[in-house]
Design a protein around this motif. Structure first.
Motif, PDB file in Angstrom:
ATOM      1  N   LEU A  35      44.094  32.487  45.476  1.00  0.00           N
ATOM      2  CA  LEU A  35      43.504  33.726  44.982  1.00  0.00           C
ATOM      3  C   LEU A  35      44.540  34.437  44.115  1.00  0.00           C
ATOM      4  O   LEU A  35      45.589  34.839  44.590  1.00  0.00           O
ATOM      5  CB  LEU A  35      43.050  34.605  46.146  1.00  0.00           C
ATOM      6  CG  LEU A  35      42.087  35.742  45.806  1.00  0.00           C
ATOM      7  CD1 LEU A  35      41.284  36.134  47.045  1.00  0.00           C
ATOM      8  CD2 LEU A  35      42.821  36.953  45.283  1.00  0.00           C
ATOM      9  N   ARG A  36      44.216  34.598  42.839  1.00  0.00           N
ATOM     10  CA  ARG A  36      45.167  35.070  41.848  1.00  0.00           C
ATOM     11  C   ARG A  36      44.473  36.106  40.973  1.00  0.00           C
ATOM     12  O   ARG A  36      43.936  35.786  39.913  1.00  0.00           O
ATOM     13  CB  ARG A  36      45.642  33.859  41.024  1.00  0.00           C
ATOM     14  CG  ARG A  36      46.658  34.095  39.945  1.00  0.00           C
ATOM     15  CD  ARG A  36      46.872  32.805  39.160  1.00  0.00           C
ATOM     16  NE  ARG A  36      45.613  32.138  38.846  1.00  0.00           N
ATOM     17  CZ  ARG A  36      44.805  32.494  37.863  1.00  0.00           C
ATOM     18  NH1 ARG A  36      45.095  33.524  37.104  1.00  0.00           N
ATOM     19  NH2 ARG A  36      43.681  31.821  37.651  1.00  0.00           N
ATOM     20  N   PRO A  37      44.473  37.377  41.399  1.00  0.00           N
ATOM     21  CA  PRO A  37      43.737  38.389  40.631  1.00  0.00           C
ATOM     22  C   PRO A  37      44.259  38.508  39.201  1.00  0.00           C
ATOM     23  O   PRO A  37      45.466  38.408  38.956  1.00  0.00           O
ATOM     24  CB  PRO A  37      44.001  39.681  41.410  1.00  0.00           C
ATOM     25  CG  PRO A  37      44.426  39.248  42.766  1.00  0.00           C
ATOM     26  CD  PRO A  37      45.137  37.951  42.570  1.00  0.00           C
ATOM     27  N   THR A  38      43.337  38.710  38.284  1.00  0.00           N
ATOM     28  CA  THR A  38      43.728  38.976  36.905  1.00  0.00           C
ATOM     29  C   THR A  38      44.502  40.283  36.850  1.00  0.00           C
ATOM     30  O   THR A  38      44.036  41.311  37.345  1.00  0.00           O
ATOM     31  CB  THR A  38      42.482  39.058  36.000  1.00  0.00           C
ATOM     32  OG1 THR A  38      41.779  37.813  36.084  1.00  0.00           O
ATOM     33  CG2 THR A  38      42.856  39.348  34.564  1.00  0.00           C
TER      34      THR A  38
ATOM     35  N   GLU B 235      31.916  33.278  45.190  1.00  0.00           N
ATOM     36  CA  GLU B 235      33.229  33.052  45.793  1.00  0.00           C
ATOM     37  C   GLU B 235      33.119  32.045  46.936  1.00  0.00           C
ATOM     38  O   GLU B 235      32.293  32.207  47.838  1.00  0.00           O
ATOM     39  CB  GLU B 235      33.803  34.373  46.313  1.00  0.00           C
ATOM     40  CG  GLU B 235      35.095  34.254  47.101  1.00  0.00           C
ATOM     41  CD  GLU B 235      36.170  33.434  46.384  1.00  0.00           C
ATOM     42  OE1 GLU B 235      36.796  32.587  47.033  1.00  0.00           O
ATOM     43  OE2 GLU B 235      36.352  33.639  45.156  1.00  0.00           O
TER      44      GLU B 235
ATOM     45  N   ALA C 222      38.367  41.359  40.828  1.00  0.00           N
ATOM     46  CA  ALA C 222      39.017  42.124  39.768  1.00  0.00           C
ATOM     47  C   ALA C 222      38.141  42.251  38.521  1.00  0.00           C
ATOM     48  O   ALA C 222      38.137  43.305  37.875  1.00  0.00           O
ATOM     49  CB  ALA C 222      40.358  41.476  39.405  1.00  0.00           C
TER      50      ALA C 222
ATOM     51  N   ARG D  31      43.533  42.684  32.209  1.00  0.00           N
ATOM     52  CA  ARG D  31      42.207  43.306  32.363  1.00  0.00           C
ATOM     53  C   ARG D  31      42.008  44.447  31.372  1.00  0.00           C
ATOM     54  O   ARG D  31      40.915  44.623  30.814  1.00  0.00           O
ATOM     55  CB  ARG D  31      42.029  43.827  33.793  1.00  0.00           C
ATOM     56  CG  ARG D  31      41.404  42.803  34.718  1.00  0.00           C
ATOM     57  CD  ARG D  31      41.081  43.400  36.057  1.00  0.00           C
ATOM     58  NE  ARG D  31      42.270  43.807  36.772  1.00  0.00           N
ATOM     59  CZ  ARG D  31      42.367  44.897  37.503  1.00  0.00           C
ATOM     60  NH1 ARG D  31      41.343  45.721  37.613  1.00  0.00           N
ATOM     61  NH2 ARG D  31      43.487  45.173  38.147  1.00  0.00           N
TER      62      ARG D  31
ATOM     63  N   GLY E 266      37.046  35.729  43.646  1.00  0.00           N
ATOM     64  CA  GLY E 266      38.327  36.042  44.284  1.00  0.00           C
ATOM     65  C   GLY E 266      38.402  37.467  44.783  1.00  0.00           C
ATOM     66  O   GLY E 266      37.638  37.893  45.649  1.00  0.00           O
ATOM     67  N   SER E 267      39.305  38.253  44.204  1.00  0.00           N
ATOM     68  CA  SER E 267      39.488  39.645  44.614  1.00  0.00           C
ATOM     69  C   SER E 267      38.406  40.561  44.066  1.00  0.00           C
ATOM     70  O   SER E 267      38.293  41.716  44.483  1.00  0.00           O
ATOM     71  CB  SER E 267      40.851  40.153  44.129  1.00  0.00           C
ATOM     72  OG  SER E 267      40.859  40.242  42.714  1.00  0.00           O
TER      73      SER E 267
ATOM     74  N   PHE F 179      42.549  42.940  49.219  1.00  0.00           N
ATOM     75  CA  PHE F 179      41.955  41.606  49.221  1.00  0.00           C
ATOM     76  C   PHE F 179      42.769  40.709  50.143  1.00  0.00           C
ATOM     77  O   PHE F 179      43.959  40.952  50.370  1.00  0.00           O
ATOM     78  CB  PHE F 179      41.856  41.027  47.806  1.00  0.00           C
ATOM     79  CG  PHE F 179      43.163  40.878  47.083  1.00  0.00           C
ATOM     80  CD1 PHE F 179      43.934  39.733  47.214  1.00  0.00           C
ATOM     81  CD2 PHE F 179      43.622  41.889  46.252  1.00  0.00           C
ATOM     82  CE1 PHE F 179      45.136  39.587  46.541  1.00  0.00           C
ATOM     83  CE2 PHE F 179      44.828  41.755  45.562  1.00  0.00           C
ATOM     84  CZ  PHE F 179      45.585  40.607  45.718  1.00  0.00           C
TER      85      PHE F 179
ATOM     86  N   ASN G 137      48.703  43.015  48.029  1.00  0.00           N
ATOM     87  CA  ASN G 137      47.329  42.548  48.194  1.00  0.00           C
ATOM     88  C   ASN G 137      46.340  43.673  47.943  1.00  0.00           C
ATOM     89  O   ASN G 137      45.301  43.767  48.588  1.00  0.00           O
ATOM     90  CB  ASN G 137      47.123  41.967  49.597  1.00  0.00           C
ATOM     91  CG  ASN G 137      47.534  40.510  49.660  1.00  0.00           C
ATOM     92  OD1 ASN G 137      48.438  40.090  48.960  1.00  0.00           O
ATOM     93  ND2 ASN G 137      46.878  39.747  50.504  1.00  0.00           N
TER      94      ASN G 137
ATOM     95  N   LEU H 291      44.105  45.653  44.885  1.00  0.00           N
ATOM     96  CA  LEU H 291      43.547  45.614  43.547  1.00  0.00           C
ATOM     97  C   LEU H 291      43.247  47.046  43.118  1.00  0.00           C
ATOM     98  O   LEU H 291      42.663  47.812  43.875  1.00  0.00           O
ATOM     99  CB  LEU H 291      42.253  44.794  43.567  1.00  0.00           C
ATOM    100  CG  LEU H 291      41.317  44.938  42.366  1.00  0.00           C
ATOM    101  CD1 LEU H 291      41.923  44.263  41.147  1.00  0.00           C
ATOM    102  CD2 LEU H 291      39.948  44.347  42.690  1.00  0.00           C
TER     103      LEU H 291
END
Length: 204
Positions: A39-42, A89, A72, A47, A69-70, A33, A17, A19
């Protein structure tokens, strides 16, 4: 006598969790995060590719990060020289984490709205057109087309805006005709695409 089965299927590895900002002013900074459903960070690799694509345009850009989300994407944009980043968000805990990150990074040019992105776009008046827009909603909600049409009709986009869109690989989306696909790649079952907006007006 059978032995109890250890419940390991939902256990996340340490640091999962977190980033990591991968470029720019805050390169290498790690931010936590919350464990929020959907919630699905890129990922780092996507990136890296995305911001290589955006390198000629990110400096001084006004960015809108829908479904932040995070953070990112919105935070990475600020790290790499964007003028501002407005992050929307819906989840209260995730939104609070984003505000904490901005405070930790002394990023006064970042702003967080705790809101439903589609409703917010529909009910608000655009303060100014945005140059770069990130669209990465929870896949299960299928919001891509509704958000795209609202952005296009609501005055949210600069004439030559750049739009990033992340969706399932097999998604067939009907997007505004002014959005022309510029770059696209796949990572597993995820497709990530960059569109350039071209308005139909001419100056001659």
């Amino acid at each position: 006598m059978s032995k109890p089965v250890a419940k390991t299927t939902n256990r996340k590895p340490a640091g999962s969790n977190q980033l990591r900002i991968i470029g720019g002013l805050w390169r290498g900074r790690k931010l936590s995060f919350p464990d929020v459903d959907g919630l699905r960070p890129t990922g780092d690799r996507i990136r890296e590719t995305l911001f290589n694509w955006l390198a000629p345009d990110i400096q001084g850009a006004r960015c809108l990060d829908l479904f932040a989300g995070s953070g990112a994407l919105g935070l990475e944009a600020l790290s790499r020289g964007a003028e501002s980043s407005l992050m929307l968000e819906k989840n209260a805990l995730a939104a609070q984490h984003l505000r904490n990150h901005l405070q930790l990074l002394n990023a006064s040019n970042g702003q967080v709205e705790h809101t439903d992105s589609l409703q917010w776009l529909t009910q608000q008046q655009a303060p100014h057109p945005f140059d770069i827009i990130f669209i990465d909603p929870p896949f299960s909600l299928s919001l891509w087309e509704a958000v795209a049409n609202t952005l296009e009709s609501g005055g949210w986009l600069a004439d030559e805006a750049i739009i990033y869109l992340e969706a399932p690989r097999d998604a067939r989306l009907q997007l505004p005709v002014s959005w022309q696909l510029y770059r696209d790649k796949h990572a597993g079952q995820v497709s990530y695409r960059l569109y350039h907006r071209h308005t139909t007006s001419d100056n001659g």
